[in-house]
Design a protein around this motif. Structure first.
Motif, short mmCIF file in Angstrom:
data_model
loop_
_atom_site.label_atom_id
_atom_site.label_comp_id
_atom_site.label_asym_id
_atom_site.label_seq_id
_atom_site.Cartn_x
_atom_site.Cartn_y
_atom_site.Cartn_z
N UNK A 1 26.53 -9.60 4.85
CA UNK A 1 26.98 -10.70 4.00
C UNK A 1 27.07 -10.27 2.55
N UNK A 2 27.86 -11.01 1.79
CA UNK A 2 28.02 -10.78 0.36
C UNK A 2 27.34 -11.89 -0.42
N UNK A 3 27.14 -11.65 -1.70
CA UNK A 3 26.59 -12.65 -2.61
C UNK A 3 27.71 -13.14 -3.54
N UNK A 4 27.68 -14.41 -3.96
CA UNK A 4 28.75 -14.93 -4.81
C UNK A 4 28.94 -14.16 -6.11
N UNK A 5 27.88 -13.56 -6.66
CA UNK A 5 27.97 -12.88 -7.95
C UNK A 5 28.43 -11.43 -7.83
N UNK A 6 28.59 -10.92 -6.62
CA UNK A 6 29.04 -9.54 -6.48
C UNK A 6 30.41 -9.35 -7.13
N UNK A 7 30.64 -8.18 -7.73
CA UNK A 7 31.99 -7.90 -8.19
C UNK A 7 32.82 -7.37 -7.03
N UNK A 8 34.13 -7.30 -7.23
CA UNK A 8 35.03 -6.97 -6.13
C UNK A 8 34.93 -5.51 -5.72
N UNK A 9 34.51 -4.65 -6.65
CA UNK A 9 34.38 -3.23 -6.31
C UNK A 9 33.25 -3.02 -5.30
N UNK A 10 32.08 -3.58 -5.57
CA UNK A 10 30.97 -3.40 -4.64
C UNK A 10 31.23 -4.11 -3.32
N UNK A 11 31.98 -5.20 -3.36
CA UNK A 11 32.33 -5.90 -2.13
C UNK A 11 33.26 -5.05 -1.27
N UNK A 12 34.28 -4.46 -1.90
CA UNK A 12 35.20 -3.59 -1.15
C UNK A 12 34.45 -2.38 -0.59
N UNK A 13 33.52 -1.84 -1.38
CA UNK A 13 32.75 -0.69 -0.92
C UNK A 13 31.90 -1.06 0.31
N UNK A 14 31.30 -2.24 0.29
CA UNK A 14 30.49 -2.68 1.43
C UNK A 14 31.35 -2.86 2.67
N UNK A 15 32.53 -3.46 2.51
CA UNK A 15 33.43 -3.62 3.65
C UNK A 15 33.80 -2.26 4.25
#
Length: 225
Positions: A98-112
């Protein structure tokens, strides 16, 4: 400089399933809502897991055909669904990434990328589901116009953050591609300028031909007095 967060681009109205939701009900949710995965939540909307199309397919890949012949598909043990999985609780992948609302898009893409998933449920600090973000959501900010990118680089990065005089670096943006020209005093400043400009949301690529007065990266070179 402000980077977009998961909260800004995620889907807030999320289609969900309960642990007891049946296989066919989940398949219908996928078809009716044009989605390929659904978070499974408890009555308090706490995230329990995720059921994807892949989870449904794993349970049917080894079923015989209409004439009773084996399908010829042999899955590895870790790829097989639970025997006779009938409900979301039996089908889901848990715990879910899962992601957190405050994550930036770079770390989100990296997690995916690292977790090899196409979307992430978004949960708050209590574990409750507040949204879902997909690969297409991550691409949405790239619709931002060149003028907005140019303005952020010139005012927020070069002047606001780096404290450079407005005429030091000239910036052009064409379809998200940034070009930097100009002259700075120290060669060591150039990588910093490039890195900060490249980190602006929606910059597709960056090219620079910035000149410098002296090379303070070379050994035994003293700055001019």
């Amino acid at each position: 400089m402000q980077h977009r967060t998961v909260f800004e681009v995620m889907t807030h109205d999320v289609v969900t399933a309960a642990p007891e939701t049946s296989f066919k009900q989940i398949a219908r949710l996928f078809a009716d809502n044009d989605i390929s995965a659904v978070p499974v939540v408890d009555p308090d909307r706490r995230l329990l897991g995720v059921v994807s199309e892949a989870d449904l397919l794993r349970t049917t890949a080894e079923l015989p055909d209409l004439e009773g012949r084996a399908a010829g598909v042999r899955l590895l043990p870790q790829e097989r669904g639970l025997p006779d999985a009938e409900t979301a609780a039996q089908l889901m992948t848990s715990p879910a990434v899962a992601a957190q609302p405050a994550w930036n898009l770079v770390e989100t893409a990296r997690t995916m990328h690292l977790k090899k998933v196409k979307r992430l449920p978004v949960i708050d600090e209590t574990g409750r589901l507040v949204g879902i973000i997909s690969r297409s959501d991550l691409l949405r900010p790239f619709l931002r116009g060149d003028t907005a990118i140019l303005d952020e680089i010139e005012h927020d990065v070069l002047v606001g953050t780096l404290r450079l005089a407005p005429d030091t670096i000239r910036v052009t943006v064409d379809d998200g591609v940034v070009r930097l020209t100009g002259r700075v005093d120290e060669r060591a400043d150039i990588p910093i300028i490039v890195r900060l400009c490249r980190s602006v949301d929606c910059v597709v690529a960056l090219h620079e031909s910035i000149e410098y007065t002296y090379d303070n990266l070379a050994l035994d070179v003293e700055p001019p007095r």
